[in-house]
Design an enzyme around this catalytic site. Structure first.
Site, PDB file in Angstrom:
ATOM      1  N   ASN A 208       0.845  -1.181   0.000  1.00  0.00           N
ATOM      2  CA  ASN A 208       0.000   0.000   0.000  1.00  0.00           C
ATOM      3  C   ASN A 208       0.887   1.238   0.000  1.00  0.00           C
ATOM      4  O   ASN A 208       2.025   1.192   0.489  1.00  0.00           O
ATOM      5  CB  ASN A 208      -0.899   0.020   1.240  1.00  0.00           C
ATOM      6  CG  ASN A 208      -2.049  -0.950   1.129  1.00  0.00           C
ATOM      7  OD1 ASN A 208      -2.307  -1.487   0.060  1.00  0.00           O
ATOM      8  ND2 ASN A 208      -2.730  -1.192   2.234  1.00  0.00           N
ATOM      9  N   ASP A 276      -3.927  -5.959   2.291  1.00  0.00           N
ATOM     10  CA  ASP A 276      -5.020  -6.900   2.564  1.00  0.00           C
ATOM     11  C   ASP A 276      -4.715  -8.306   2.064  1.00  0.00           C
ATOM     12  O   ASP A 276      -5.216  -9.285   2.606  1.00  0.00           O
ATOM     13  CB  ASP A 276      -6.313  -6.403   1.920  1.00  0.00           C
ATOM     14  CG  ASP A 276      -6.823  -5.128   2.563  1.00  0.00           C
ATOM     15  OD1 ASP A 276      -6.753  -5.024   3.799  1.00  0.00           O
ATOM     16  OD2 ASP A 276      -7.265  -4.219   1.823  1.00  0.00           O
ATOM     17  N   PRO A 303      -3.727 -11.516   7.630  1.00  0.00           N
ATOM     18  CA  PRO A 303      -4.430 -11.389   8.913  1.00  0.00           C
ATOM     19  C   PRO A 303      -4.945  -9.972   9.107  1.00  0.00           C
ATOM     20  O   PRO A 303      -4.314  -9.005   8.678  1.00  0.00           O
ATOM     21  CB  PRO A 303      -3.352 -11.746   9.936  1.00  0.00           C
ATOM     22  CG  PRO A 303      -2.051 -11.528   9.239  1.00  0.00           C
ATOM     23  CD  PRO A 303      -2.309 -11.860   7.807  1.00  0.00           C
ATOM     24  N   ASP A 304      -6.085  -9.855   9.750  1.00  0.00           N
ATOM     25  CA  ASP A 304      -6.685  -8.560  10.050  1.00  0.00           C
ATOM     26  C   ASP A 304      -6.266  -8.175  11.466  1.00  0.00           C
ATOM     27  O   ASP A 304      -6.907  -8.564  12.447  1.00  0.00           O
ATOM     28  CB  ASP A 304      -8.211  -8.639   9.926  1.00  0.00           C
ATOM     29  CG  ASP A 304      -8.873  -7.270   9.945  1.00  0.00           C
ATOM     30  OD1 ASP A 304      -8.346  -6.377  10.628  1.00  0.00           O
ATOM     31  OD2 ASP A 304      -9.902  -7.096   9.280  1.00  0.00           O
ATOM     32  N   ILE A 305      -5.180  -7.445  11.575  1.00  0.00           N
ATOM     33  CA  ILE A 305      -4.587  -7.143  12.885  1.00  0.00           C
ATOM     34  C   ILE A 305      -5.531  -6.298  13.736  1.00  0.00           C
ATOM     35  O   ILE A 305      -5.739  -6.566  14.922  1.00  0.00           O
ATOM     36  CB  ILE A 305      -3.241  -6.421  12.702  1.00  0.00           C
ATOM     37  CG1 ILE A 305      -2.299  -7.271  11.847  1.00  0.00           C
ATOM     38  CG2 ILE A 305      -2.608  -6.106  14.047  1.00  0.00           C
ATOM     39  CD1 ILE A 305      -1.053  -6.540  11.390  1.00  0.00           C
ATOM     40  N   PHE A 323      -7.316   3.181  11.557  1.00  0.00           N
ATOM     41  CA  PHE A 323      -7.254   4.213  10.526  1.00  0.00           C
ATOM     42  C   PHE A 323      -7.951   3.707   9.274  1.00  0.00           C
ATOM     43  O   PHE A 323      -7.944   2.506   8.988  1.00  0.00           O
ATOM     44  CB  PHE A 323      -5.800   4.571  10.204  1.00  0.00           C
ATOM     45  CG  PHE A 323      -5.231   5.631  11.101  1.00  0.00           C
ATOM     46  CD1 PHE A 323      -4.880   6.877  10.604  1.00  0.00           C
ATOM     47  CD2 PHE A 323      -5.061   5.384  12.456  1.00  0.00           C
ATOM     48  CE1 PHE A 323      -4.353   7.854  11.434  1.00  0.00           C
ATOM     49  CE2 PHE A 323      -4.545   6.353  13.297  1.00  0.00           C
ATOM     50  CZ  PHE A 323      -4.191   7.596  12.788  1.00  0.00           C
ATOM     51  N   LYS A 341     -14.874  -3.953  12.476  1.00  0.00           N
ATOM     52  CA  LYS A 341     -13.633  -4.343  13.149  1.00  0.00           C
ATOM     53  C   LYS A 341     -13.807  -4.474  14.657  1.00  0.00           C
ATOM     54  O   LYS A 341     -13.121  -5.263  15.301  1.00  0.00           O
ATOM     55  CB  LYS A 341     -12.526  -3.328  12.859  1.00  0.00           C
ATOM     56  CG  LYS A 341     -12.275  -3.073  11.380  1.00  0.00           C
ATOM     57  CD  LYS A 341     -11.586  -4.218  10.705  1.00  0.00           C
ATOM     58  CE  LYS A 341     -11.195  -3.833   9.276  1.00  0.00           C
ATOM     59  NZ  LYS A 341     -10.513  -4.908   8.551  1.00  0.00           N
TER      60      LYS A 341
END
Length: 399
Positions: A208, A276, A303-305, A323, A341
């Site tokens: 990103n 992602d 992984p979605d931290i 963010f 989230k």
């Protein structure tokens, strides 16, 4: 400033000991007094005469000094300081500290002290990465020792990686943070920053766009309020914050491991632009361009931290801030993200090309919470960071 503060400086035996000469000068410039202690190995790299001349005090070297031991000099040395600083903290010194050994003056002082202890590690990258060193580091952190560095870079041995002792001004900033009396004194905050790089092959990666400048600004602002900051960063362009513990990572999976290892913390600020997706099976060799067509890349979800830590049932930070970089329907998308989230706040901004925010020095954010959305005016990233740090401090003070 450090006016009136007494620093007991334990100089370990590593090539980085030369930096202590400048460190002593920087500390004294800010009003601190420095009492130096040198290990025998340290004397192989810098001379006691040089250290004593810069410190303006005698260098202490021997555990059994007949002149001083009548008054238990080694105990007295450890008690009169406001901070004990070990720099460089070699692998050997860290191991002795973690194991509770007291085999010379330096380690005896460290065992006898009841004042805060800070270490600035410095060693070969292989030694730093060794499981024994990482176990010792975990033990010292659990014992309440503050760690500054190490940095990543070229080493005297010719290798590259984490293990360089922090620069003198970075150590000074960390010391100032220890003595800071701001509203976040005694609080620990995790900040993630920068992009992640997900390898396709040894020369290509997915990432990103993120300079890491907002994350650095946030870490500096939190440190200025007295917080102990753990800064987990991907390969960002922005300079690293000073006076904080820095953990360098590359991939999303590495960032997740580093973030989980930092817990427990009072607050987590997840400013990193985490990719992602990653290539499911990155090639170990460079993928060659052929006439047979384009390569087929199979992707896997990273992984979605933010979600994982937000939804923890045990050990969740008291405040979790995410963010959201959006290009359309900023408030609606960010509000949905906060709910999905499970975090407490989302700091959202419009990164459409026409805004000039991506990679720029300014930011215009919307703070999303369960109470709704709050537009902040466009301002410098440092100002955004200070406003966010003040808001975090106010919330933590209530709980």
């Amino acid at each position: 400033m450090l006016t009136g503060k007494r620093i007991l400086l334990v100089i370990g035996g590593g090539i980085a000991a030369y930096k202590c000469l400048d460190l002593i000068r920087r500390l004294r410039e800010r009003g601190a007094s420095v009492t130096p202690v040198m290990t025998r190995a340290a004397e192989q790299f810098v001379t006691p005469l040089s250290v004593s001349a810069l410190a303006g005090e005698e260098v202490h070297r021997d555990l059994f000094d007949l002149t001083k031991e009548a008054e238990m000099g080694h105990i007295q040395l450890s008690r009169v300081a406001d901070l004990v600083l070990v720099a460089p903290a070699t692998a050997d010194l860290m191991g002795k500290m973690a194991g509770g050994l007291a085999s010379d003056l330096a380690t005896t002082l460290l065992m006898a002290t009841d004042t805060p202890v800070m270490i600035a590690p410095a060693m070969n990258v292989r030694m730093w990465d060794h499981p024994a060193t990482q176990r010792n580091l975990a033990t010292l952190l659990a014992d309440g020792v503050t760690v500054v560095g190490p940095n990543e870079g070229d080493m005297a041995c010719g290798e590259y990686g984490p293990g360089r002792m922090s620069e003198p001004l970075e150590i000074v900033a960390a010391i100032q943070a220890v003595f800071a009396d701001g509203p976040l004194k005694g609080r620990k905050v995790l900040v993630t920053s920068g992009p992640t790089h997900e390898p396709i092959d040894p020369v290509r990666y997915i990432a990103n766009r993120s300079s890491g400048s907002q994350g650095t600004a946030i870490a500096n602002a939190l440190r200025a309020l007295g917080a102990e900051v753990i800064f987990v960063t991907g390969p960002a362009e922005a300079p690293r914050p000073t006076g904080v513990q820095i953990v360098e990572v590359e991939t999303a999976r590495e960032m997740r491991e580093a973030a989980l290892a930092a817990l427990p913390v009072d607050a987590g600020v997840f400013a990193a632009a985490v990719a992602d997706w990653r290539v499911a099976s990155a090639s170990n060799s460079k993928i060659k361009k052929t006439k047979g067509g384009l390569p087929v890349l199979e992707f896997a979800e990273n992984p979605d931290i933010l979600a994982e830590i937000s939804q923890m049932t045990e050990g969740r930070p008291g405040l979790v801030v995410g963010f959201a970089a959006e290009t359309d329907d900023v408030v609606a998308n960010a509000t949905s993200k906060r709910q999905r989230k499970g975090c407490d706040w989302i700091v959202a901004n419009d990164v459409s090309p026409e805004t000039g925010i991506m990679g720029g020095s300014e930011n215009a954010v919307v703070l999303i919470s369960k109470e709704g959305s709050e537009d902040w005016p466009r301002m410098g990233k440092d100002e955004v960071a200070r406003a966010l740090a003040d808001r975090i401090a106010a919330v933590l003070a209530q709980g």
